[in-house]
Design a protein around this motif. Sequence first.
Motif, PDB file in Angstrom:
ATOM      1  N   ASP A 112      -9.177 -18.314   3.863  1.00  0.00           N
ATOM      2  CA  ASP A 112      -9.120 -19.775   3.735  1.00  0.00           C
ATOM      3  C   ASP A 112     -10.291 -20.294   2.911  1.00  0.00           C
ATOM      4  N   ASP A 113     -11.501 -19.814   3.195  1.00  0.00           N
ATOM      5  CA  ASP A 113     -12.676 -20.229   2.420  1.00  0.00           C
ATOM      6  C   ASP A 113     -12.511 -19.849   0.948  1.00  0.00           C
ATOM      7  N   HIS A 114     -12.012 -18.642   0.708  1.00  0.00           N
ATOM      8  CA  HIS A 114     -11.821 -18.149  -0.660  1.00  0.00           C
ATOM      9  C   HIS A 114     -10.883 -19.077  -1.436  1.00  0.00           C
ATOM     10  N   LEU A 115      -9.801 -19.494  -0.801  1.00  0.00           N
ATOM     11  CA  LEU A 115      -8.827 -20.355  -1.467  1.00  0.00           C
ATOM     12  C   LEU A 115      -9.364 -21.765  -1.661  1.00  0.00           C
ATOM     13  N   ARG A 116     -10.018 -22.313  -0.634  1.00  0.00           N
ATOM     14  CA  ARG A 116     -10.554 -23.682  -0.736  1.00  0.00           C
ATOM     15  C   ARG A 116     -11.598 -23.780  -1.842  1.00  0.00           C
ATOM     16  N   GLU A 117     -12.423 -22.751  -1.969  1.00  0.00           N
ATOM     17  CA  GLU A 117     -13.456 -22.766  -3.002  1.00  0.00           C
ATOM     18  C   GLU A 117     -12.848 -22.841  -4.399  1.00  0.00           C
ATOM     19  N   ARG A 118     -11.626 -22.375  -4.546  1.00  0.00           N
ATOM     20  CA  ARG A 118     -10.963 -22.378  -5.845  1.00  0.00           C
ATOM     21  C   ARG A 118     -10.022 -23.564  -6.019  1.00  0.00           C
ATOM     22  N   GLY A 119     -10.006 -24.443  -5.070  1.00  0.00           N
ATOM     23  CA  GLY A 119      -9.150 -25.614  -5.172  1.00  0.00           C
ATOM     24  C   GLY A 119      -7.679 -25.316  -5.028  1.00  0.00           C
ATOM     25  N   VAL A 120      -7.356 -24.198  -4.396  1.00  0.00           N
ATOM     26  CA  VAL A 120      -5.956 -23.810  -4.233  1.00  0.00           C
ATOM     27  C   VAL A 120      -5.285 -24.701  -3.196  1.00  0.00           C
ATOM     28  N   THR A 121      -4.129 -25.243  -3.536  1.00  0.00           N
ATOM     29  CA  THR A 121      -3.341 -26.029  -2.590  1.00  0.00           C
ATOM     30  C   THR A 121      -1.954 -25.443  -2.365  1.00  0.00           C
ATOM     31  N   THR A 122      -1.524 -24.572  -3.269  1.00  0.00           N
ATOM     32  CA  THR A 122      -0.214 -23.940  -3.155  1.00  0.00           C
ATOM     33  C   THR A 122      -0.380 -22.421  -3.185  1.00  0.00           C
ATOM     34  N   ILE A 123       0.182 -21.766  -2.198  1.00  0.00           N
ATOM     35  CA  ILE A 123       0.146 -20.308  -2.124  1.00  0.00           C
ATOM     36  C   ILE A 123       1.505 -19.773  -2.542  1.00  0.00           C
ATOM     37  N   ILE A 124       1.495 -18.843  -3.468  1.00  0.00           N
ATOM     38  CA  ILE A 124       2.726 -18.160  -3.890  1.00  0.00           C
ATOM     39  C   ILE A 124       2.609 -16.720  -3.417  1.00  0.00           C
ATOM     40  N   LEU A 125       3.493 -16.331  -2.510  1.00  0.00           N
ATOM     41  CA  LEU A 125       3.316 -15.097  -1.751  1.00  0.00           C
ATOM     42  C   LEU A 125       4.484 -14.145  -1.945  1.00  0.00           C
ATOM     43  N   ALA A 126       4.143 -12.843  -1.957  1.00  0.00           N
ATOM     44  CA  ALA A 126       5.143 -11.779  -2.009  1.00  0.00           C
ATOM     45  C   ALA A 126       4.556 -10.558  -1.302  1.00  0.00           C
ATOM     46  N   GLY A 127       5.367  -9.509  -1.175  1.00  0.00           N
ATOM     47  CA  GLY A 127       4.807  -8.299  -0.583  1.00  0.00           C
ATOM     48  C   GLY A 127       5.757  -7.529   0.297  1.00  0.00           C
TER      49      GLY A 127
ATOM     50  N   GLN B 171       0.846  -1.193   0.000  1.00  0.00           N
ATOM     51  CA  GLN B 171       0.000   0.000   0.000  1.00  0.00           C
ATOM     52  C   GLN B 171       0.876   1.234   0.000  1.00  0.00           C
ATOM     53  N   ASN B 172       0.342   2.324  -0.519  1.00  0.00           N
ATOM     54  CA  ASN B 172       1.158   3.519  -0.727  1.00  0.00           C
ATOM     55  C   ASN B 172       1.867   3.995   0.535  1.00  0.00           C
ATOM     56  N   ASP B 173       1.206   3.941   1.685  1.00  0.00           N
ATOM     57  CA  ASP B 173       1.847   4.408   2.919  1.00  0.00           C
ATOM     58  C   ASP B 173       3.065   3.572   3.281  1.00  0.00           C
ATOM     59  N   PHE B 174       3.065   2.286   2.911  1.00  0.00           N
ATOM     60  CA  PHE B 174       4.179   1.411   3.240  1.00  0.00           C
ATOM     61  C   PHE B 174       5.248   1.402   2.150  1.00  0.00           C
ATOM     62  N   VAL B 175       4.933   2.042   1.023  1.00  0.00           N
ATOM     63  CA  VAL B 175       5.896   2.143  -0.070  1.00  0.00           C
ATOM     64  C   VAL B 175       6.700   3.436   0.050  1.00  0.00           C
ATOM     65  N   ASP B 176       5.985   4.564   0.038  1.00  0.00           N
ATOM     66  CA  ASP B 176       6.677   5.860   0.114  1.00  0.00           C
ATOM     67  C   ASP B 176       5.832   6.906   0.832  1.00  0.00           C
ATOM     68  N   GLY B 177       4.954   6.458   1.726  1.00  0.00           N
ATOM     69  CA  GLY B 177       4.051   7.377   2.405  1.00  0.00           C
ATOM     70  C   GLY B 177       4.365   7.560   3.867  1.00  0.00           C
ATOM     71  N   ALA B 178       3.345   7.460   4.702  1.00  0.00           N
ATOM     72  CA  ALA B 178       3.463   7.797   6.122  1.00  0.00           C
ATOM     73  C   ALA B 178       4.341   6.840   6.909  1.00  0.00           C
ATOM     74  N   SER B 179       4.437   5.594   6.463  1.00  0.00           N
ATOM     75  CA  SER B 179       5.199   4.588   7.207  1.00  0.00           C
ATOM     76  C   SER B 179       5.935   3.665   6.238  1.00  0.00           C
ATOM     77  N   PRO B 180       6.901   4.216   5.474  1.00  0.00           N
ATOM     78  CA  PRO B 180       7.554   3.421   4.435  1.00  0.00           C
ATOM     79  C   PRO B 180       8.401   2.293   5.006  1.00  0.00           C
ATOM     80  N   VAL B 181       8.355   1.151   4.360  1.00  0.00           N
ATOM     81  CA  VAL B 181       9.173   0.002   4.727  1.00  0.00           C
ATOM     82  C   VAL B 181      10.325  -0.078   3.740  1.00  0.00           C
ATOM     83  N   GLU B 182      11.529  -0.008   4.243  1.00  0.00           N
ATOM     84  CA  GLU B 182      12.715   0.031   3.393  1.00  0.00           C
ATOM     85  C   GLU B 182      12.737  -1.143   2.415  1.00  0.00           C
TER      86      GLU B 182
END
Length: 215
Positions: free
Chosen positions: A124-139, A6-17
Amino acid sequence: MLIDVQNDFVDGASPVEGTAERIDTMAQLAAIFRAAGRPIVHIVRLYLPGGSDVDLPRRAAIEAGGRVAAPNTHGANIPEPLLPNAEGDLDFELLLAGSPQHLGADEVVMFKPRWSAFYRTKLDDHLRERGVTTIILAGCNLPNCPRATLFDASERDYRAVLVTDATSQVTAQRLSDLQLIGIHLATTSEVRDGFEGSGSVTLTPSGNPGIRDKS
């Protein structure tokens, strides 16, 4: 899944390096999933100024009126390069009520009130409904929300992959700790190669993304 970008965590009120420098790579990752027709979930934080439903380290500041990722502000929105179109404003009322906001074909935003994307959400419900078994995460900010989410994913028996070049605050020690609970590590290019090879990304015995059964 893209966590807390989110913008605040990128270059806003609380940026994360390191987050701003990874926006382009995060955008590439999202584009890979859209092209492959795979589900995308953006997870966001929203802090109501003066509110107390906040994780402990920030609670006093927010209760005193601090404005970080506050609803109806630019800082709470997701950076436009990560979105499927230029209309980047979030529906804060909808999100705070616990409902997903749909951005495109199987692409949603969800609000979480604490570190983990699974805590008090319908993820969890959202993922199960789509048959997701592997989560690929970033952020944003690996030691906080991405790590908490990866631990909770493991506890729910999801296979989990962290995209290291599309995540901020990555260190060798943090990656090693995650590998100890079975989290797999990959780069954006490895994820792309997996999709281009078979239309799906799976895990080989070595732990790297490869071509196998549908994930």
